[in-house]
Motif scaffolding. Sequence first.
Motif, PDB file in Angstrom:
ATOM      1  N   UNK A 108     -13.117 -15.432  34.274  1.00 36.88           N
ATOM      2  CA  UNK A 108     -13.575 -16.493  33.375  1.00 36.88           C
ATOM      3  C   UNK A 108     -14.160 -15.882  32.232  1.00 36.88           C
ATOM      4  N   UNK A 109     -15.009 -14.610  32.340  1.00 35.22           N
ATOM      5  CA  UNK A 109     -15.561 -14.043  31.043  1.00 35.22           C
ATOM      6  C   UNK A 109     -14.475 -13.729  30.048  1.00 35.22           C
ATOM      7  N   UNK A 110     -13.329 -13.134  30.908  1.00 37.67           N
ATOM      8  CA  UNK A 110     -12.325 -12.809  29.767  1.00 37.67           C
ATOM      9  C   UNK A 110     -11.637 -13.860  29.203  1.00 37.67           C
ATOM     10  N   UNK A 111     -11.597 -15.081  29.647  1.00 38.86           N
ATOM     11  CA  UNK A 111     -11.159 -15.971  28.758  1.00 38.86           C
ATOM     12  C   UNK A 111     -12.181 -17.052  27.868  1.00 38.86           C
ATOM     13  N   UNK A 112     -13.231 -16.488  27.972  1.00 40.13           N
ATOM     14  CA  UNK A 112     -14.421 -17.207  27.343  1.00 40.13           C
ATOM     15  C   UNK A 112     -14.545 -16.577  25.985  1.00 40.13           C
ATOM     16  N   UNK A 113     -14.045 -17.519  24.824  1.00 40.27           N
ATOM     17  CA  UNK A 113     -14.186 -17.079  23.593  1.00 40.27           C
ATOM     18  C   UNK A 113     -15.571 -16.501  23.054  1.00 40.27           C
ATOM     19  N   UNK A 114     -16.455 -17.142  23.638  1.00 42.90           N
ATOM     20  CA  UNK A 114     -17.896 -16.929  23.276  1.00 42.90           C
ATOM     21  C   UNK A 114     -18.346 -15.530  23.619  1.00 42.90           C
ATOM     22  N   UNK A 115     -17.682 -15.031  24.676  1.00 39.27           N
ATOM     23  CA  UNK A 115     -18.134 -13.649  25.126  1.00 39.27           C
ATOM     24  C   UNK A 115     -17.702 -12.507  24.874  1.00 39.27           C
ATOM     25  N   UNK A 116     -18.308 -11.312  24.872  1.00 42.04           N
ATOM     26  CA  UNK A 116     -17.613 -10.032  24.206  1.00 42.04           C
ATOM     27  C   UNK A 116     -17.457  -9.390  25.698  1.00 42.04           C
ATOM     28  N   UNK A 117     -16.405  -9.239  26.326  1.00 34.78           N
ATOM     29  CA  UNK A 117     -16.416  -8.424  27.622  1.00 34.78           C
ATOM     30  C   UNK A 117     -16.215  -6.888  27.070  1.00 34.78           C
ATOM     31  N   UNK A 118     -17.131  -6.303  28.112  1.00 33.26           N
ATOM     32  CA  UNK A 118     -17.162  -4.727  27.733  1.00 33.26           C
ATOM     33  C   UNK A 118     -17.178  -4.069  29.256  1.00 33.26           C
ATOM     34  N   UNK A 119     -16.331  -3.161  29.132  1.00 32.85           N
ATOM     35  CA  UNK A 119     -16.331  -2.739  30.588  1.00 32.85           C
ATOM     36  C   UNK A 119     -16.573  -1.084  30.663  1.00 32.85           C
ATOM     37  N   UNK A 120     -17.362  -0.500  31.798  1.00 29.06           N
ATOM     38  CA  UNK A 120     -17.410   0.917  31.842  1.00 29.06           C
ATOM     39  C   UNK A 120     -16.531   1.373  33.249  1.00 29.06           C
ATOM     40  N   UNK A 121     -16.149   2.395  33.134  1.00 29.97           N
ATOM     41  CA  UNK A 121     -15.402   2.920  34.573  1.00 29.97           C
ATOM     42  C   UNK A 121     -15.925   4.160  35.011  1.00 29.97           C
ATOM     43  N   UNK A 122     -16.089   4.148  36.149  1.00 28.21           N
ATOM     44  CA  UNK A 122     -16.694   5.281  36.893  1.00 28.21           C
ATOM     45  C   UNK A 122     -15.632   6.529  37.193  1.00 28.21           C
ATOM     46  N   UNK A 123     -16.555   7.678  37.008  1.00 27.93           N
ATOM     47  CA  UNK A 123     -15.756   9.071  36.970  1.00 27.93           C
ATOM     48  C   UNK A 123     -14.516   9.034  37.985  1.00 27.93           C
ATOM     49  N   UNK A 124     -14.973   8.550  39.114  1.00 24.35           N
ATOM     50  CA  UNK A 124     -13.995   8.811  40.504  1.00 24.35           C
ATOM     51  C   UNK A 124     -12.736   7.881  40.464  1.00 24.35           C
ATOM     52  N   UNK A 125     -12.830   6.965  39.545  1.00 25.01           N
ATOM     53  CA  UNK A 125     -11.728   5.762  39.680  1.00 25.01           C
ATOM     54  C   UNK A 125     -10.181   6.422  39.396  1.00 25.01           C
ATOM     55  N   UNK A 126     -10.333   7.281  38.104  1.00 23.71           N
ATOM     56  CA  UNK A 126      -9.260   7.611  37.606  1.00 23.71           C
ATOM     57  C   UNK A 126      -8.366   8.418  38.581  1.00 23.71           C
ATOM     58  N   UNK A 127      -8.934   9.189  39.443  1.00 21.56           N
ATOM     59  CA  UNK A 127      -8.173   9.912  40.322  1.00 21.56           C
ATOM     60  C   UNK A 127      -7.784   9.335  41.456  1.00 21.56           C
ATOM     61  N   UNK A 128      -8.264   8.059  41.634  1.00 24.52           N
ATOM     62  CA  UNK A 128      -8.155   7.172  42.916  1.00 24.52           C
ATOM     63  C   UNK A 128      -6.836   6.331  43.005  1.00 24.52           C
ATOM     64  N   UNK A 129      -6.505   5.890  41.975  1.00 23.40           N
ATOM     65  CA  UNK A 129      -5.641   4.792  42.056  1.00 23.40           C
ATOM     66  C   UNK A 129      -4.172   4.983  41.708  1.00 23.40           C
ATOM     67  N   UNK A 130      -3.939   6.291  41.313  1.00 26.39           N
ATOM     68  CA  UNK A 130      -2.438   6.770  40.870  1.00 26.39           C
ATOM     69  C   UNK A 130      -1.562   6.052  41.956  1.00 26.39           C
ATOM     70  N   UNK A 131      -1.880   6.331  43.230  1.00 18.87           N
ATOM     71  CA  UNK A 131      -0.802   5.827  44.331  1.00 18.87           C
ATOM     72  C   UNK A 131      -0.563   4.280  44.421  1.00 18.87           C
ATOM     73  N   UNK A 132      -1.495   3.583  43.908  1.00 18.95           N
ATOM     74  CA  UNK A 132      -1.540   2.210  43.875  1.00 18.95           C
ATOM     75  C   UNK A 132      -0.365   1.679  42.721  1.00 18.95           C
ATOM     76  N   UNK A 133      -0.178   2.449  41.898  1.00 19.53           N
ATOM     77  CA  UNK A 133       0.923   2.270  40.943  1.00 19.53           C
ATOM     78  C   UNK A 133       2.227   3.012  41.282  1.00 19.53           C
ATOM     79  N   UNK A 134       2.199   3.702  42.306  1.00 23.31           N
ATOM     80  CA  UNK A 134       3.523   4.317  42.529  1.00 23.31           C
ATOM     81  C   UNK A 134       3.568   5.633  41.980  1.00 23.31           C
ATOM     82  N   UNK A 135       2.330   6.264  41.631  1.00 23.77           N
ATOM     83  CA  UNK A 135       2.284   7.767  40.907  1.00 23.77           C
ATOM     84  C   UNK A 135       2.003   8.806  41.797  1.00 23.77           C
ATOM     85  N   UNK A 136       1.947   9.919  41.449  1.00 23.51           N
ATOM     86  CA  UNK A 136       1.498  10.812  42.415  1.00 23.51           C
ATOM     87  C   UNK A 136       0.040  10.915  42.778  1.00 23.51           C
ATOM     88  N   UNK A 137      -0.343  11.215  43.948  1.00 19.16           N
ATOM     89  CA  UNK A 137      -1.656  10.782  44.531  1.00 19.16           C
ATOM     90  C   UNK A 137      -3.027  11.473  43.445  1.00 19.16           C
TER      91      UNK A 137
END
Lengths: 574, 154
Positions: free
Chosen positions: A216-245
């Motif tokens: 909802x927020x992403x499609x709301x033109x009045x809002x400015x969506x800002x995101x922060x991403x935790x340190x452990x995420x980037x090393x945990x998702x690779x397999x989900x996208x077919x990359x090396x673990x």
Amino acid sequence: MNITIEVNNRTIQAHKGDTILEALNRNGIRVPTLCNMTNLTPSGACRLCVVEVEGRDTLVTSCSHIVENGMRVMTHSPRVVRARKTLVELLLANHPDDCLYCERNGFCELQDLAAELHIRERKVLRKSFTQKLDLSSPSIVRDPAKCILCGRCIRVCDEVQSVSTFEFVNRGCNMYVGTTMSRDLNFSSCIGCGQCVLVCPTGALHERQNFAEVMDALSNPDLIPVVQIAPSISVSVATEFGLKASKDVNKLLYNALRKIGFKYVFDTAVAADIAAVEMAAELIARKGNGNNLPMFSSCCPAWVKFVEQWYPDYIPALSAVKSPQQVMGSLIRNYFAAENEINLSKIFSVSVMPCLAKKFEAQREEMTTRGLSDVDTVLSTRELVRLIKLYGIDIQGIEPQHPDKPFNIRSSSGKLFGISGGSAEALARVVYHKLTSKELNDSKITEVKIISGVKAFSFNAAGQTFTFAVVNGLKNIHSILPVLMEGDVKLDYIEVMACPGGCVNGGGQPYVHEDKYVKLRTKAIIEIDEAEGIKCAARNPLVKAIYDDFLGETGGEKSKKFLYTRYSKREVLL
Amino acid sequence: MSKAEKIEEILERYSYLDSKSLIPILQDIQSELGSLNEEAIVLVGQRLNLPTSKIYGLATFYNQFKFEPKGKNHICLCNGTSCRLKGAKWNMVYLEENLKLKNGQTTRNGQFSLEVVTCMGACDHGPVISINEEYYREVDPEKLKHIINDLTQE
């Protein structure tokens, strides 16, 4: 000592004391199970791991049977397969038929097993179980209708976290997994760590989704969506996208998040750096006056809730510095918004965390700015993966990008916050740097042995000895507290992370069924730390700039206002 | 004496407190307070250093423990093989239709509560019921009606 057993007419080697299941798995023979978990007590509840053992009339559960020399085992004989098929058919007898609409669709162990055993019709039909969906907790949703009574959540909560929220209630065909007095989860002792969600084989336990709000927020033109991403995420998702673990996809994620529609993308590791600098100041001050030592970490919201419930006496010992998520949330609202002349109510602040307790933390009333939550909503790693897939982003085909200013440079120790022992390491580096203006390297650190299950190390800085301990898995906290009370060991800082292994094994991480992946994630973070130049948060030029620009001095008035919080006793049914 | 004080007093009787004494403690509390409740579980949990979920799980496992207070007249209705064959079911139906009383429940006015048990050891006199430890033999709905009427008029 090795033992020889015969499996399916072939000899294999097993260690003495192994269960049959462990021996089979080690030799590449897979036997299905819905209730067994590595390293935890076997319960033999699901009975799917049954095998035929020569000389025994009945089938035996391989998860709870110890191997004996000369044992002859059949793992996939017609009798065994028939038994397993019947068992799954019975489990499905009162299981809802709504796989397509299930939260766990595609990741469900029961679904996989039904497919594997080729169950194509409902042979047994029993009245479905009528217990209401429990939506009361901000972290975890419980759907008792989908529970198969394997007891994994009960054992994880008991044996890993020592929280014991769940237990089997009633008996026989009326049995269900419930809390004390069958209350809703938010009245129970649940700390929201989400380990039960990770081990649940079906959709009976899953995270509270905050997906729709973000869309909802992403499609709301009045809002400015800002995101922060935790340190452990980037090393945990690779397999989900077919990359090396173990591949680090941090920079690809920044691009993906921008493509999804987030205006600004930040790295929570920067906030971890700031938190480390503040905590170092706090620790040195406490060491100076001798009050409230040892200092306990407060980065892990599940641990903080644990203290508030069971050990209110230790609340003053918790570090008063907010967790990195909330530090970032507060800085986005108070610093970033002013810098960029954005009305702070227009910012929709999202954080992507490997944790379900963070969803609870973001809602705490202590964590607000002028009535607005510092972090509006928290997505788990799994939700992030879904979001990226939903927006049709091909992670493998996009360019790496950098996070946005003013939170774009992190030290490698900020990344370390994702693993157990990492925040202690990061803090040690800052403390040492603060007192000696030099870098702390491994040769200056000595390992200390206190008790089993707890790692500890010490180092000298400016004539003072600092001893830090590291606890992961809340069960281990019970072994360290008595030692502290006796006063035999002097500790200065205790880092506690609720999940075993730290955030890389958090309750919001993608479902994996082997320890191997958690080890790979940990290794990936350590490799990043080894490869990078800025190893100490205090040497991060960005941290210095933020202090010069906005916060003033560490532990100063502005820091106190924006980066510190307080905790209080919490009454729940323990 | 408040409930909490009563529970404390029961706990005092057990000089050697560990999880082995859990069932006897719960039995004592139930016999003195009539039923278990949240307060009792919390206090026992604190004293024995056990999570309340474990105590609740145990107490719901055993039929003997109740969380609803017993009625003034506690009916034990035998549904063992012998009594069942002789028509214990019709007595259950009678109670459900007339007093809205099912197994394990207590009537709203607190007059009656029902517990279905499996055998009372009087199989040749079935169907058997007992009300407040007083036994009635060869009970059919007609007889049950009179018994209940007598008790309500008292």
